[in-house]
Design an enzyme around this catalytic site. Structure first.
Site, PDB file in Angstrom:
ATOM      1  N   PRO A  78       0.779  -1.232   0.000  1.00 38.36           N
ATOM      2  CA  PRO A  78       0.000   0.000   0.000  1.00 38.36           C
ATOM      3  C   PRO A  78       0.814   1.289   0.000  1.00 38.36           C
ATOM      4  O   PRO A  78       0.244   2.365  -0.134  1.00 38.36           O
ATOM      5  CB  PRO A  78      -0.764  -0.110   1.318  1.00 38.36           C
ATOM      6  CG  PRO A  78       0.199  -0.818   2.233  1.00 38.36           C
ATOM      7  CD  PRO A  78       0.973  -1.766   1.351  1.00 38.36           C
ATOM      8  N   THR A  79       2.147   1.209   0.170  1.00 37.08           N
ATOM      9  CA  THR A  79       2.893   2.453   0.361  1.00 37.08           C
ATOM     10  C   THR A  79       3.145   3.154  -0.969  1.00 37.08           C
ATOM     11  O   THR A  79       3.018   2.564  -2.039  1.00 37.08           O
ATOM     12  CB  THR A  79       4.256   2.188   1.040  1.00 37.08           C
ATOM     13  OG1 THR A  79       5.066   1.423   0.135  1.00 37.08           O
ATOM     14  CG2 THR A  79       4.096   1.425   2.340  1.00 37.08           C
ATOM     15  N   CYS A  80       3.543   4.410  -0.882  1.00 33.12           N
ATOM     16  CA  CYS A  80       3.800   5.214  -2.085  1.00 33.12           C
ATOM     17  C   CYS A  80       5.226   5.044  -2.587  1.00 33.12           C
ATOM     18  O   CYS A  80       5.809   5.963  -3.140  1.00 33.12           O
ATOM     19  CB  CYS A  80       3.530   6.687  -1.800  1.00 33.12           C
ATOM     20  SG  CYS A  80       1.781   7.030  -1.746  1.00 33.12           S
ATOM     21  N   ASP A  81       5.820   3.885  -2.338  1.00 30.14           N
ATOM     22  CA  ASP A  81       7.154   3.629  -2.861  1.00 30.14           C
ATOM     23  C   ASP A  81       7.021   2.588  -3.962  1.00 30.14           C
ATOM     24  O   ASP A  81       6.410   1.531  -3.748  1.00 30.14           O
ATOM     25  CB  ASP A  81       8.057   3.103  -1.738  1.00 30.14           C
ATOM     26  CG  ASP A  81       9.505   3.050  -2.169  1.00 30.14           C
ATOM     27  OD1 ASP A  81       9.782   2.527  -3.273  1.00 30.14           O
ATOM     28  OD2 ASP A  81      10.365   3.521  -1.417  1.00 30.14           O
ATOM     29  N   SER A  82       7.593   2.891  -5.126  1.00 28.17           N
ATOM     30  CA  SER A  82       7.401   1.951  -6.242  1.00 28.17           C
ATOM     31  C   SER A  82       8.118   0.625  -5.998  1.00 28.17           C
ATOM     32  O   SER A  82       7.824  -0.371  -6.650  1.00 28.17           O
ATOM     33  CB  SER A  82       7.867   2.581  -7.545  1.00 28.17           C
ATOM     34  OG  SER A  82       9.208   2.974  -7.411  1.00 28.17           O
TER      35      SER A  82
END
Ligand SMILES: *Cc1c(COP(=O)(O)O)cnc(C)c1O
Length: 377
Positions: free
Chosen positions: A323-327
């Site tokens: 879910p995180t905003c790190d690709s």
């Protein structure tokens, strides 16, 4: 896997958000299986796999010893009831003040893989037992341990000779064949190297006593793995082959194999989407990913079994991501994961075989090393 106790717990407690549930009954069975498979070896549970106090207390009460990598882990094992003589400081990379602290706490068994580390130990832990770790090729392991730890056998001879010269007890040799090791012959190759070190030093009158055969025992993920008994037999015949009747004391350090199958992570589908109308691969985003504990999906090394309420219905390949905003927080993309077409947003997904190396990579200071502290000034 998801035992009835775990399913009942989830059904009655309904914890919100992702969480790991560990069934101690499974850990108990695993410990007994190791005892039975290798009755002459002492079991040192590798604390880093899952340091939950309940697990450590259970294992301490069952007579387990503990492999630790930091003072914090030494203290966790002691708090769980393990006496100092059942704890090994098995990290080859230690601050000298941590060695001193462990020695003060009564620890007398330390890992080394170079003369520089031997000198630290000789200075602050006089007379302690040391074992030298030798490199292994890691072949056959799904989570190999690279060249970070260990030295070549010829150097191990120098290291142990140096230890003896400095008044330490040159006690033995260790290795780790790589985690999630499904090739039963891996121990045979490593034991051949260990025997070389024993034999060379014996010619100089230095008699080693112990072989630490490390971890590597697998958890069943998507594919079947040999049972503990098969490992026991392979290891015992390799010991006989290389050491004959002069069998050394032996230690095993199971981490994954002790707790992996005892835990299940409950997660939830946050989003299912496509990148283009004609894409045939759907993206499934869970509320847990690489940064929430599933770090072993790195390079898609460990593929966990996923359980949903739609199992048995038609599936299609999905990219699975956190879910995180790190690709980098993708889990399975190169090899998409087949998931039911009827899977929908909000559905629960159980991630099985997650008892090892999950909480440690997120909530808990991994290996006892504190999470990064910050000072905002
Ligand atoms: C991590 C580790 C283990 C446990 O390895 P598993 O593959 O999880 O069994 C054992 N010994 C040492 C020294 C370790 O670093």
């Amino acid at each position: 896997m998801a035992t009835q106790r775990i399913l009942d717990f989830l059904a009655t407690r309904r914890p919100s958000g992702p969480c790991l549930v560990v069934d101690l009954d499974v850990v108990r069975d695993n410990f007994r299986a190791f005892e039975k498979a290798l009755p002459d070896s002492k079991i040192y549970y590798a604390v880093k796999a899952n340091p939950a106090p309940e697990i450590l207390r259970l294992l301490a009460a069952m007579g387990s010893s503990f492999d630790t990598a930091s003072v914090a882990e030494v203290e966790m094992a002691m708090d769980a009831g393990a006496p100092a003589d059942r704890i090994s400081f098995g990290n080859t990379i230690k601050k000298e003040r941590d060695i001193a602290r462990a020695y003060q706490l009564g620890i007398r068994l330390f890992a080394v893989d170079c003369v520089e580390e031997v000198e630290k130990i000789a200075r602050v832990a006089p007379g302690a037992r040391v074992f030298c770790r030798v490199l292994t090729d890691g072949e056959g392991a799904e989570w190999p341990l690279s060249r970070k730890f260990g030295c070549v056998p010829a150097m191990a001879v120098d290291v142990l000779r140096h230890a003896k010269g400095l008044g330490l007890d040159a006690y033995g040799v260790s290795f780790h064949v790589g985690s999630q090791q499904t090739d039963l012959t891996a121990w045979d190759r490593a034991l051949a190297d260990a025997k070389k070190v024993f034999a060379t030093l014996a010619e100089e009158g230095i008699v080693l006593k112990m072989v630490n055969m490390g971890g590597g025992f697998p958890t069943r993920y998507l594919r079947d793995v040999p049972a503990a008994q098969a490992y026991g037999q392979a290891i015992f015949s390799a010991l006989r082959k290389h050491f004959g009747n002069a069998l050394p004391e032996t230690i095993i350090e199971p981490g994954r194999g002790m707790v992996g199958n005892a835990g299940v992570i409950k997660s939830e589908v946050v989003l299912i989407s496509k990148k283009a109308d004609n894409d045939n691969v759907r993206w499934v985003f869970l509320d847990i990913g690489k940064f929430g504990g599933l770090a072993e999906t790195m390079d898609e090394a460990i593929r966990y079994p996923l359980v949903t309420r739609h199992d048995g219905s038609e599936t299609a390949p999905c990219v699975l991501a956190g879910p995180t905003c790190d690709s980098a927080d993708g889990m399975y993309e190169k090899t998409p994961y087949p998931l039911p077409l009827s899977l929908t947003i909000g559905d629960e997904v159980l991630i099985e075989g997650t008892g090892a190396y999950t909480t440690t990579y997120s909530a808990v200071a991994f290996n006892g090393f504190e999470p990064l502290r910050s000072y905002v000034i």
